[in-house]
Enzyme design. Structure first.
Site, short mmCIF file in Angstrom:
data_model
loop_
_atom_site.label_atom_id
_atom_site.label_comp_id
_atom_site.label_asym_id
_atom_site.label_seq_id
_atom_site.Cartn_x
_atom_site.Cartn_y
_atom_site.Cartn_z
CE LYS A 192 -3.10 2.74 3.01
NZ LYS A 192 -3.99 2.75 4.20
CG ASP B 70 -5.51 8.12 4.40
OD1 ASP B 70 -6.44 8.72 3.81
OD2 ASP B 70 -5.70 7.14 5.15
CE LYS C 150 -6.61 9.02 7.83
NZ LYS C 150 -7.26 7.95 8.61
CG ASP D 270 -1.88 5.47 4.93
OD1 ASP D 270 -1.71 4.42 5.59
OD2 ASP D 270 -2.96 5.78 4.41
CG ASP E 189 -9.90 7.73 6.50
OD1 ASP E 189 -8.81 7.64 5.89
OD2 ASP E 189 -9.98 7.98 7.71
CD GLU F 82 -6.63 5.28 2.44
OE1 GLU F 82 -7.59 5.34 3.21
OE2 GLU F 82 -5.46 5.10 2.83
NE ARG G 295 -10.74 -1.12 3.95
CZ ARG G 295 -11.34 -1.23 5.13
NH1 ARG G 295 -12.52 -1.83 5.25
NH2 ARG G 295 -10.76 -0.76 6.21
N1 BES Z 1 -4.19 4.74 6.86
C1 BES Z 1 -5.33 4.51 7.68
C2 BES Z 1 -5.04 3.56 8.83
C3 BES Z 1 -4.07 4.05 9.87
C4 BES Z 1 -4.54 4.68 10.99
C5 BES Z 1 -2.73 3.82 9.74
C6 BES Z 1 -3.66 5.12 11.96
C7 BES Z 1 -1.85 4.26 10.71
C8 BES Z 1 -2.30 4.91 11.82
C9 BES Z 1 -6.46 3.91 6.84
O1 BES Z 1 -6.50 4.32 5.52
C10 BES Z 1 -7.72 4.33 7.47
O2 BES Z 1 -8.00 5.51 7.47
N2 BES Z 1 -8.48 3.39 8.00
C11 BES Z 1 -9.70 3.66 8.64
C12 BES Z 1 -10.70 2.66 8.16
C13 BES Z 1 -12.12 2.96 8.56
C14 BES Z 1 -12.61 4.19 7.84
C15 BES Z 1 -12.97 1.76 8.23
C16 BES Z 1 -9.47 3.53 10.15
O3 BES Z 1 -8.68 2.70 10.55
O4 BES Z 1 -10.05 4.33 10.89
ZN ZN Z 2 -4.72 4.94 4.70
MN MN Z 3 -7.59 6.14 5.27
#
Ligand code: BES
Ligand code: ZN
Ligand code: MN
Length: 499
Positions: A264, A269, A276, A287, A346, A348, A350
């Site tokens: 990834k 992000d 966010k 990210d 968010d 994204e 996946r």
């Molecule tokens: N890049 C983030 C996950 C992340 C969070 C990595 C904190 C490192 C530190 C990912 O893209 C994301 O935003 N995931 C969301 C998914 C949710 C919207 C289902 C999350 O984990 O809140």
């Molecule tokens: Zn992300």
């Molecule tokens: Mn995200």
């Protein structure tokens, strides 16, 4: 820092590092130094609570009767039980100690110890490797820092009877460190400097090691039907890229199908329209950690000429809100033909991996696929910062990752997959939705990825969101970008896919 290996001879000037075993038992060098200094070492040990426990340090400054600036005693515990990883931690800790007290030159005496689990060359090489890994620093943007602060330990010599053997072992290990450092550099760069095109450019540097590098732009990806990946990048001014690398190291006669690594690479992000909160958003420069690891891993494997065929694919995008950004509720068609309702922009990573994984399998028919991603915040809630999460459709692969992780000190923990979780991403409007709710958030993310794994392909997904960046110093990892995954997968390749 220059690291070298030499035959044992007590140095006249530099700092000396010598071992002490459990119970405060002096190593042969430490015993000699004790004699030379009129018993200063045994007196210091007696006067303190020092026991020679693994990693325990005791320092004597300006010891009498000799010219050396200091003697640093390092506890090795029980030599019969010591592992490579222990020695790397010792090397890292002594590097940290010596460099922060302003020492310029030090000599580490690696004695012959009959009961030791590892021979001298092995101990010296891994000690040196640990020191090297700890010496990393990302300071290219510190233009005003005093030079005293920047100058660190300049010369570290390991004295050991089998110095040539130690040098050779260290040679291979330092190629892996080159990969680790490249990953740490990429992950540390801010997102105004490192974005899809510039990340791909850095990967092109690997051609000098014999890696074949190809980069696809948005037009080519559109032709391939990568609607999931392209949807994520469409709100950004920076063009999305698909980075494809190949290392063909298997002997020609064994023209084997490659193993594949997929990363990834969200270079920033923001969350997109599902934006966010401001606090902590700066962390999202890392990210792209999964792709950073994949690039550094290719550097390590090519650098040490790994005897296997490897392909690596990174989906590189920037997730931004804009007038052209993907909206919650948009439905996209992935390269696999499956449709996805994007309920949260968010989630994204996946979406990016869905197309990168499908492309990898269609194009290269790999015999195994591992993807790495800073995929979910939920994995940090589940496992904290000391294990990465593993999800796999293959028990042997999962166990091999577990073993490799133990060996190099990059630990992983397996979490479950299953139909009950898979159902949670079923969708009214499309084949699937991109979020499964708060419960088991890392698992539903992995289930989503599994929908893009073809029949009979052994696969593991490693969620590295909790381990890619460290706010604390560790023995072989200064705080900041860790490169967690490079050593783990280098070891997995060495143990399972070469020879
Ligand atoms: N890049 C983030 C996950 C992340 C969070 C990595 C904190 C490192 C530190 C990912 O893209 C994301 O935003 N995931 C969301 C998914 C949710 C919207 C289902 C999350 O984990 O809140
Ligand atoms: Zn992300
Ligand atoms: Mn995200």
């Amino acid at each position: 820092m220059k690291i070298s290996f030499a035959a044992p001879a007590l140095p006249k000037n530099a700092a000396i590092v010598a071992g002490v075993m459990k119970g405060g038992k002096l190593s042969p060098t430490a015993a000699n130094l004790d004699k030379a200094t009129g018993g200063a070492l045994s007196k210091a040990i007696e006067a303190s609570s020092y026991e020679g426990k693994k990693g325990e340090l005791l320092e004597l400054l300006a010891p009498a009767n000799i010219q050396n600036s200091r003697i640093l005693l390092v506890g090795v515990g029980d030599p019969a039980e010591i592992t490579d990883s222990d020695l790397e931690n010792l090397g890292g800790s002594l590097y940290k100690h010596l460099s922060s007290c302003g020492e310029k030159e030090a000599v580490v005496m690696v004695d012959a110890v009959k009961s030791a689990a590892l021979d001298g060359a092995d101990r010296a090489a891994h000690g040196a490797y640990g020191a090297l890994l700890r010496s990393y620093r990302f300071d290219k943007y510190k233009t005003k820092e005093k030079s005293e602060k920047k100058t660190k330990l300049a010369k570290l010599t390991f004295m050991v009877e089998s110095a040539p053997k130690a040098r050779k072992l260290y040679g291979a290990l330092s190629r892996v460190a080159d990969g680790v450092f490249m990953t740490r550099d990429l992950v540390s760069e801010p997102a105004n400097i490192l974005y899809p095109k510039t990340l791909a450019q850095h990967a092109k540097e690997l051609t000098s090691l014999g890696v074949k590098v190809q980069v696809l732009g948005e037009k080519e990806m559109a032709k391939l039907g990568m609607g999931a990946l392209l949807g994520v990048g469409q709100g950004s001014e920076r063009e999305s890229q698909l980075l494809v690398m190949r290392w063909d190291g298997a002997p020609k006669a064994k023209n084997k199908r490659p193993i594949a690594f997929v990363g990834k690479g969200v270079t920033f992000d923001t969350g997109g329209i599902s934006i966010k909160p401001a606090a902590g958003m700066e962390d999202m420069k890392w990210d792209m950690g999964g792709s950073g690891v994949v690039v550094g891993l290719m550097k390590a494997l090519a650098g040490r000429k790994a005897k296997t065929n490897v392909v690596a694919v990174c989906g590189l995008v920037e997730n931004m809100p804009s007038g052209n950004a993907q909206r919650p509720g948009d439905i996209v068609t992935s390269m696999s033909g499956q449709t996805i309702e994007v309920l949260n922009t968010d989630a994204e990573g996946r979406l990016v991996l869905a197309d990168a994984l499908w492309y990898t399998q269609e194009k290269f028919k790999p015999r195994m696929v591992i993807d790495l991603a800073t995929l979910t915040g939920a994995i940090i809630i589940a496992l904290g910062n000391s294990h990465a999460g593993v999800f796999s459709n293959d028990d042997d692969l999962s166990e091999a990752l577990n073993q490799a992780g133990q060996a190099v000190g990059e630990k992983v923990w397996r979490l479950p997959l299953g139909d009950d979780y898979d159902k949670l991403i079923d969708c009214e409007a499309a084949d699937m939705k991109n979020i499964g709710g708060r419960a088991g958030g890392s698992i539903t993310a992995a289930q989503f990825l599994q929908r893009f794994i073809q029949k009979d392909v052994p696969w593991a997904h490693i969620d590295i969101a909790g381990v890619t960046w460290s706010s604390k110093d560790k023995p072989t990892v200064p705080r900041g970008a860790t490169a967690f995954g490079v050593r783990l997968l280098d070891r997995l390749v060495a143990d399972r896919y070469e020879g």
